[in-house]
Scaffold this active site. Structure first.
Site, PDB file in Angstrom:
ATOM      1  N   ASP A 218       2.006   3.926  -3.463  1.00  0.00           N
ATOM      2  CA  ASP A 218       1.776   5.372  -3.547  1.00  0.00           C
ATOM      3  C   ASP A 218       3.073   6.085  -3.918  1.00  0.00           C
ATOM      4  O   ASP A 218       3.102   6.989  -4.759  1.00  0.00           O
ATOM      5  CB  ASP A 218       1.287   5.940  -2.199  1.00  0.00           C
TER       6      ASP A 218
ATOM      7  N   ASP B 275       0.845  -1.194   0.000  1.00  0.00           N
ATOM      8  CA  ASP B 275       0.000   0.000   0.000  1.00  0.00           C
ATOM      9  C   ASP B 275       0.882   1.246   0.000  1.00  0.00           C
ATOM     10  O   ASP B 275       0.712   2.166  -0.805  1.00  0.00           O
ATOM     11  CB  ASP B 275      -0.902  -0.016   1.240  1.00  0.00           C
TER      12      ASP B 275
END
Ligand code: IPM
Ligand code: MG
Length: 358
Positions: free
Chosen positions: A251, A247
């Site tokens: 990004d 996760d």
């Protein structure tokens, strides 16, 4: 071919970006003789408002009965007050788990037209940025026990991180298989200097590598990986990692390509029915202002055609149309630079649709 797509518009910019992807899909349908039927599905904050549940059973079944799911984004500060178990994001996590989509594929590839939009130095960008993060999606700390308790007036919160060898092995295989189709370099990212789950992760990856002698496996601590992604992203081909590390790193990886708004993702499990979404969030600050970049969602729709519907030509056509749109100098606000033509979300979708050819 006729395909039934569960469409989750969601919250914030979700509805406006999904609208553009649907426009593109409809045009693909016309050009290539397919019918896409859309089953409108409520999930996230809007479902909490309407049904008091971020993913009511009926909505979940709509997704499970579809050929694939297209999602915009869910969440927003408006629902910060709702208890953890009822947050908009819980709807998404429940959907991922119910669909069994353990493998999340997030490409980090720089579009040559956007090299200037990368926050990295030109000398680094020029080395090339083209890698994929394979993120485990339905295990780890996201799905462990979550609890908050007060003992002697002191509040303590607990989130449990668990991985079994089976869970690691199945995502590990996807990592190796993905690398086999590319430059045959796989970097397994963990924190085995601290975590038991990471030590098991490393052990399973090392064991699996015997079955994939053509793939060069390396191991990297997640903190070092975060640094290497900005220092020398060209070293990576495929990264495989657990849920939360993936996760965070995805990004970071998306940002160095210029904009998080450009990156799609696919989530797949044992079935061909997948979940397709941009990797960005619901950006409530720009919602309804026609400012969002719908390209991540449009490319997610392309991934759906490629991976779940076996429509490679159609997927290529969408990617080509995005490239033509960028070549023509159009930019949404997030990737705007001098001399380019600023467009809104809607116009972006219309332009990309107009560039589609057979
Ligand atoms: C993502 C998002 C989600 C995640 C949130 C919305 C639950 O950040 O898809 O990366 O953490 O998986
Ligand atoms: Mg995220």
């Amino acid at each position: 071919m006729t395909k039934n797509i569960a469409v989750i518009r969601g919250d914030g910019i979700g509805p406006e970006i999904v609208e553009q992807a649907v426009k593109v899909l409809d045009r693909i349908g016309e050009l290539y003789g397919h019918t896409f039927d859309y089953a409108e599905t409520d999930m996230g904050g809007c479902a909490i408002d309407k049904w008091g549940d971020p993913l009511p059973e009926e909505m979940l079944h709509r997704c499970l009965n579809s050929d694939s799911v297209l999602l915009g984004a869910v969440g927003g500060e408006r629902w910060n007050h709702v208890p953890g178990s009822m947050r908009p994001e819980k709807g998404l996590l429940k959907l991922r788990a119910a669909m069994g989509v353990y493998s999340n594929n997030r490409p980090a590839k720089i579009w040559p037209q956007l090299a200037d939009a990368s926050p990295l130095k030109k000398s680094i960008v020029d080395q090339g940025i083209d890698f994929i993060i394979v993120r485990e999606l339905i295990g780890g700390i996201y799905f462990g026990e979550h609890r908050t308790e007060v003992t002697d007036g002191v509040e303590t919160a607990v989130d449990i991180l668990t991985y079994s060898e089976n869970e690691i092995e199945r995502i590990g295989r996807i990592g190796f298989e993905t690398a086999l189709k590319r430059n045959k370099k796989l970097c397994s990212v963990e924190k085995s200097n601290v975590l038991d789950s990471s030590r098991l992760w490393k052990k399973v990856m090392t064991r699996l590598s015997e079955e994939y002698p053509e793939v060069e496996l390396s191991h990297m601590f997640v903190d070092n990986c975060a640094m290497q992604i900005v220092k020398d992203p060209s070293q990576f081909d495929v990264i495989v990692t657990e849920n939360m590390f993936g996760d965070i790193l995805s990004d970071e990886a998306s940002m160095i390509t210029g904009s998080i708004g450009m990156i799609p993702s696919s989530s797949l499990g044992a079935e061909t029915c997948g979940l397709y979404e941009p990797i960005h969030g619901s950006a409530p600050d720009i919602a309804g202002k026609d400012m969002a970049n719908p390209v991540g969602t449009i490319l997610a729709a392309a991934m759906m055609l490629r991976f779940s519907f076996d429509m490679a030509k159609e997927a290529d056509a969408i990617e080509q149309a995005v490239s033509d749109y960028l070549d023509a100098g159009y930019r949404t606000a997030d990737i705007m630079s001098e001399g380019m033509k600023l467009v809104g979300c809607k116009e972006c979708g219309t332009l990309i649709t107009s560039y589609l050819t057979k």
